[in-house]
Design an enzyme around this catalytic site. Structure first.
Site, short mmCIF file in Angstrom:
data_model
loop_
_atom_site.label_atom_id
_atom_site.label_comp_id
_atom_site.label_asym_id
_atom_site.label_seq_id
_atom_site.Cartn_x
_atom_site.Cartn_y
_atom_site.Cartn_z
N ASN A 161 -30.86 -13.42 8.23
CA ASN A 161 -29.89 -14.05 8.85
C ASN A 161 -31.15 -15.62 9.87
OD1 ASN A 161 -26.81 -13.38 7.66
ND2 ASN A 161 -28.01 -11.27 8.32
N GLU A 162 -31.23 -16.61 8.81
CA GLU A 162 -32.23 -17.46 9.14
C GLU A 162 -31.63 -17.83 9.71
OE1 GLU A 162 -35.18 -16.55 9.29
OE2 GLU A 162 -35.70 -16.08 6.90
N PRO A 163 -32.70 -19.02 10.82
CA PRO A 163 -31.28 -19.74 11.77
C PRO A 163 -30.79 -20.42 11.02
CG PRO A 163 -34.13 -19.86 12.42
CD PRO A 163 -33.40 -18.92 11.21
N SER A 165 -27.65 -19.53 10.72
CA SER A 165 -26.36 -18.33 9.78
C SER A 165 -25.79 -18.09 11.45
CB SER A 165 -26.99 -17.24 9.59
OG SER A 165 -28.21 -17.24 8.74
N THR A 180 -40.65 -16.19 8.42
CA THR A 180 -40.59 -15.26 7.75
C THR A 180 -41.06 -15.26 6.42
OG1 THR A 180 -38.09 -15.09 8.96
CG2 THR A 180 -38.89 -13.46 6.77
#
Ligand code: GLP
Length: 636
Positions: A161-163, A165, A180
């Site tokens: 869940n990347e920035p 999310s 990432t």
């Protein structure tokens, strides 16, 4: 919680337990899992575990396997759901999370294969939504997740869940953040090979678990840890949404905790004991925070920043300032091996003996020149006997294309000699390369050749720094040669090899790194080997007369208050260092990366780091240098 603790932790929004080591933390989490499984087994009920990948949980999984093998912990009634999977990789792919789980846990315990769930990375794009929904439904059908294990990514992601999310997100297909992918570059031998997408449980899926344990080790996680625990909830750091969960616990080691206010700026949250160490830490921080030179700090700066008690204890600001100015000035030296025939009472390194035997320990080729190329050059120029020992071969970090190029060179060479040369070896390796495919495990021959490639780069780099090939030692420690990333295990053989090196060199000073790093990383394991070997040397005569200087590592630098020796570099020396770095051609795209760095590759990052330290010294009101390499004294 004692009153002092509650005062110190007043800014923390998630309970964070700090452990002396990752292993200690894993014991606690393994206990919680064991208790739950035993309780459920006794009631003839199933246990549902949410699992994570990455280096972080590996030690926990090793402990669970140990408990299964030695203490009869049974997973026969356990159902597992993994957080995520790279999109486009099938479960047999060596870099898939399914394969990771099989290797690190599933294959070693009595989990039923049908009870292990990992998102399907191969689902067709038009079926992704259905597949993700089915994953959510399966979790609900199993009764929901009892305990969810989490690591944290450098962007503050949980799962993938990347920035961006939000807290309501569910299992879905996501695009991976650049940082990432950069961090995963080593696994895939180059950022370009890292999948661009993944399927991950959502933040909402994670928050639905009944209990959460987030684990984090090493200084690399310290900054994001502080933001997650103390910052406002924000979708730019999805892990902050864990603050909403009432049963979420962070189990972290000292290094990962080092940026929490209670550790980093404890004077801001309570009364502290003003020792030389805490005073140094606080005053250097104050100068940087107020953007003032040390000698320009005034009483108000102290009182407005939680340090009035220090002022009361020590008198006027100016007295504190001048003391700290002197301490900081005395860290600067152009003589990292000590200056002969000079008064050394205020120098980081002693004048005698001279010349010194200086041992530089580099976990992999490149760490040496990257972190202390200028210092090595100086040591040599001043007449010290410099040995550089590469603890591991670094062969895992060489792309197949480099091997192919070397094979072609060998074959060409053979042809030039009118067919006399034996081409069996290059032909064999070439075939092996074809057989294993892009991500298959390297054969012994391929790894050997990759190691030789890195050796040749290290030799070139050494020459640039003025170090003869005869003074380079390639240790090829077995933990690395016999392992793979996240699968390394240190044994007595590693320690014995290091012991031998130490006893044969009998150094007056050692430069090493790995302290405080992620415990499964190559530098941390190399440091563990050194530490164990040093213990065995304790009775040797040279040992008591040996200083150990720690360099921080390629992606980071010591903070001002941690620096015990600062070696300034002139513009020419700095440029020469980069000529040394450039010899490591195969490593150009294997950037370590770090949050917020502007640099596009690892080579430029070294520039930023060394120039950054020089800027800090300049800002503190000391001399203005082009660049500085710096070291922290290690107390054996
Ligand atoms: C990946 C995983 C995360 C993990 C993170 C940190 O992004 N999807 O679940 O927490 O890496 O990895 P490591 O534990 O290796 O630092």
């Amino acid at each position: 919680m004692t009153p002092i603790e509650s005062e110190l932790t007043q800014l923390e929004r998630i309970p964070a337990q700090i452990y002396n080591s990752a292993d200690d933390a894993c014991q606690t989490v393994a206990d919680a899992i064991t208790d739950l499984i035993n309780e459920r087994n006794a009631a003839n009920k199933q246990t549902v575990l949410g699992l994570a990948t990455g280096s972080t949980p590996v030690r926990l999984y090793r402990e669970l396997i140990r408990r299964h093998q030695k203490e009869g912990l049974s997973f026969a009634n356990v159902i597992t759901f993994n957080l995520d999977e790279y999109y486009g990789l099938d479960g047999d792919h060596p870099k898939s999370y399914r394969k990771f789980m099989q290797d690190q846990l599933f294959d070693h315990v009595d989990l039923k294969p049908e009870n292990t769930n990992v998102p399907d990375g191969l689902v067709a794009s038009e079926a992704v939504f259905q597949s993700c929904k089915a994953y959510e439904d399966a979790i609900v059908a199993a009764g929901g997740i009892d305990i969810q294990i989490l690591g944290i990514g450098r962007t503050g992601h949980i799962g993938f869940n990347e920035p961006g999310s939000g807290p309501e997100t569910l299992t879905r297909l996501v695009t991976l953040d650049r940082l990432t992918r950069r961090y995963a570059a080593r696994d895939f031998l180059g950022e370009a090979n890292v999948p661009r997408h993944a399927i991950t449980m959502g933040v909402g899926t994670i928050l639905a678990a009944r209990k959460l344990f987030l684990l984090a080790w090493g200084e690399g996680k310290a900054s994001i840890m502080a933001k997650t625990v103390e910052g406002e909830q924000t979708d730019t750091i999805p892990a902050t949404f864990l603050q909403q969960h009432e049963n979420c616990f962070f189990c972290i080691d000292q290094a990962a905790a080092s940026h929490l206010t209670r550790k980093r700026h404890p004077w801001l949250v309570g009364r502290i004991e003003w020792t030389e160490e805490t005073t140094r830490k606080a005053v250097l921080w104050l100068a940087q925070k107020t953007a003032k030179a040390l000698l320009k700090l005034v009483d108000e700066d102290y009182t407005e920043n939680g340090m009035s008690d220090l002022l009361i204890e020590q008198g006027f600001a100016y007295q504190i300032n001048i003391n700290l100015f002197n301490i900081t000035q005395h860290t600067i030296t152009g003589w990292p091996g000590g200056k002969p025939d000079a008064d050394d009472s205020n120098r980081p390194e002693r004048a005698t003996p001279f010349p010194k035997r200086s041992l530089i320990l580099s976990p992999e080729p490149l760490d040496d020149v990257y972190c202390l190329g200028g210092t090595i050059n100086r040591l040599k120029q001043h007449g010290n006997e410099v040995t550089i020992a590469y603890q591991t071969s670094g062969n895992l970090a060489v792309a197949d294309s480099e091997v192919q190029a070397s094979i072609e060179l060998m074959i060409e060479l053979g042809k030039d000699r009118s067919g006399k040369a034996d081409l069996a070896y290059p032909k064999t390796v070439e075939q092996q390369l074809k057989d294993k495919g892009a991500f298959g495990a390297d054969t012994a021959e391929i790894r050997h050749l990759k190691g030789l490639i890195r050796r040749s780069e290290a030799r070139s780099s050494g020459r640039t720094l003025g170090i003869d090939t005869a003074n380079l030692q390639f240790m090829d420690l077995p933990f690395y040669e016999e392992g793979r990333y996240r699968r390394f295990i240190v044994t007595e053989t590693d320690v014995a090899q290091m012991y031998q090196l130490l006893e044969s060199v009998q150094p007056h000073q050692i430069f090493a790194t790995g302290y405080g790093h992620d415990p499964l990383s190559v530098p941390a394991l190399s440091f563990e080997v050194l530490r164990a070997a040093l213990k065995q040397c304790a009775d040797s005569e040279w040992f008591n007369d040996c200083n150990i200087w720690l360099y921080k590592g390629p992606a980071d630098e010591w903070e001002a208050h941690e620096i015990d020796m600062a070696v300034p570099l002139s513009p020419d020396e700095f440029e020469n260092k980069f000529q040394g770095i450039y010899q490591h051609q195969t490593q150009r795209s294997q950037s370590p990366g770090r949050a917020g760095n502007k640099s596009s590759n690892s080579w430029d990052l070294a520039r930023d780091i060394n120039r950054g330290t020089a800027e800090i010294y300049d800002g503190l009101g000391l001399a203005e240098y082009e660049a500085i390499e710096c070291f922290k004294r290690y107390n054996k």
